[in-house]
Scaffold this active site. Structure first.
Site, mmCIF file in Angstrom:
data_model
loop_
_atom_site.group_PDB
_atom_site.id
_atom_site.type_symbol
_atom_site.label_atom_id
_atom_site.label_comp_id
_atom_site.label_asym_id
_atom_site.label_seq_id
_atom_site.Cartn_x
_atom_site.Cartn_y
_atom_site.Cartn_z
ATOM 1 N N GLU A 1 1.118 3.049 1.310
ATOM 2 C CA GLU A 1 2.267 3.792 1.838
ATOM 3 C C GLU A 1 3.556 3.267 1.212
ATOM 4 O O GLU A 1 3.666 2.064 0.950
ATOM 5 C CB GLU A 1 2.371 3.556 3.352
ATOM 6 N N ASP A 2 4.542 4.135 1.054
ATOM 7 C CA ASP A 2 5.854 3.682 0.595
ATOM 8 C C ASP A 2 6.582 2.917 1.687
ATOM 9 O O ASP A 2 7.053 1.810 1.491
ATOM 10 C CB ASP A 2 6.702 4.874 0.111
ATOM 11 N N ASP B 1 7.976 3.586 9.108
ATOM 12 C CA ASP B 1 9.182 3.646 9.936
ATOM 13 C C ASP B 1 8.758 3.681 11.404
ATOM 14 O O ASP B 1 8.590 2.650 12.033
ATOM 15 C CB ASP B 1 9.986 4.878 9.513
ATOM 16 N N PHE C 1 18.241 4.550 6.509
ATOM 17 C CA PHE C 1 17.547 5.388 5.535
ATOM 18 C C PHE C 1 17.741 4.829 4.124
ATOM 19 O O PHE C 1 18.858 4.507 3.721
ATOM 20 C CB PHE C 1 18.090 6.815 5.601
ATOM 21 N N ARG D 1 14.033 9.605 -6.238
ATOM 22 C CA ARG D 1 12.732 8.939 -6.333
ATOM 23 C C ARG D 1 12.643 8.103 -7.600
ATOM 24 O O ARG D 1 11.897 7.129 -7.667
ATOM 25 C CB ARG D 1 11.591 9.964 -6.359
#
Ligand code: IMP
Length: 190
Positions: A112-113, A116, A165, A178
């Site tokens: 996973e990046d 959260d 964020f 990205r």
């Protein structure tokens, strides 16, 4: 291009008004990925694991991580979404692209990046467990602990970060950023 990677590099418009501040530099990311790949090698060298890349955000992390995994491994892709174009989760995870091959009896490394709220991870774990893998471990580049995920659900973690964020290194805002080689915060967004 003469701009050093450690300096904010603003990509082309349409988001020219944003000021980015680097949170994790390219050098820090690459150093941590080398360490993670060594941890993974110790645990998976003889297990013929399958790396599952969670699209879209993990594509750069997976590319760098797997190139440092000097043992046999296969790679699969799955795409889920919960954020759309927003900076907060919609609360509903949707499967948009499924794995191309079975992971039954395989040792899965789910990459996973960022974790959260943990909603996406919870969904993916349940989805994968239903396919009878030999095991499922989670490797995430980033974790925002402020949002109450139990860290025990992340087996290999790159960095803990504040609950703001972030973009870059695979992570987007409205589809952009990205391609930044570092992780940045957008100053004027919050
Ligand atoms: P969760 O379900 O709330 O844990 O969110 C996980 C997914 O939301 C990640 O895989 C990202 O796609 C996206 N996401 C969460 N936080 C951020 C962020 O700060 N920047 C960009 N995407 C994020």
């Amino acid at each position: 291009m003469t701009t050093p990677h450690s300096q904010p590099l603003i990509p082309a418009p349409p988001l020219p008004s944003h000021r980015l501040s680097v949170l994790i530099s390219e050098e820090e990311i690459q150093k941590r990925i080398e360490e993670l790949s060594q941890e993974l090698a110790a645990d998976f060298r003889d297990k013929d694991p399958v790396v599952i890349c969670v699209l879209k955000g993990a594509f750069i992390f997976v590319a760098d991580l797997t190139r440092r995994m000097n043992f046999p491994v296969t790679t699969e892709f799955i795409r889920v979404s919960s954020y759309g174009n927003n900076v907060v989760t919609s609360g509903e995870v949707k499967l948009e692209l499924d794995l191309a091959n079975s992971v039954s009896n395989r040792h899965v490394i789910l990459v996973e990046d960022i974790v959260d709220t943990g909603l996406t991870l919870q969904y993916l774990r349940a989805n994968l467990q239903a396919r009878n893998p030999a095991s499922v471990k989670v490797c995430a580049l980033l974790h925002k602990p402020e949002n109450n995920v139990k860290l025990s659900t992340i087996d290999y973690l790159g960095f803990r970060i504040p609950g703001k964020f972030v973009v870059g290194y695979g992570l987007d805002y409205q589809g952009y950023y990205r391609n930044l080689p570092y992780i940045a915060q957008i100053q004027d967004l919050q």
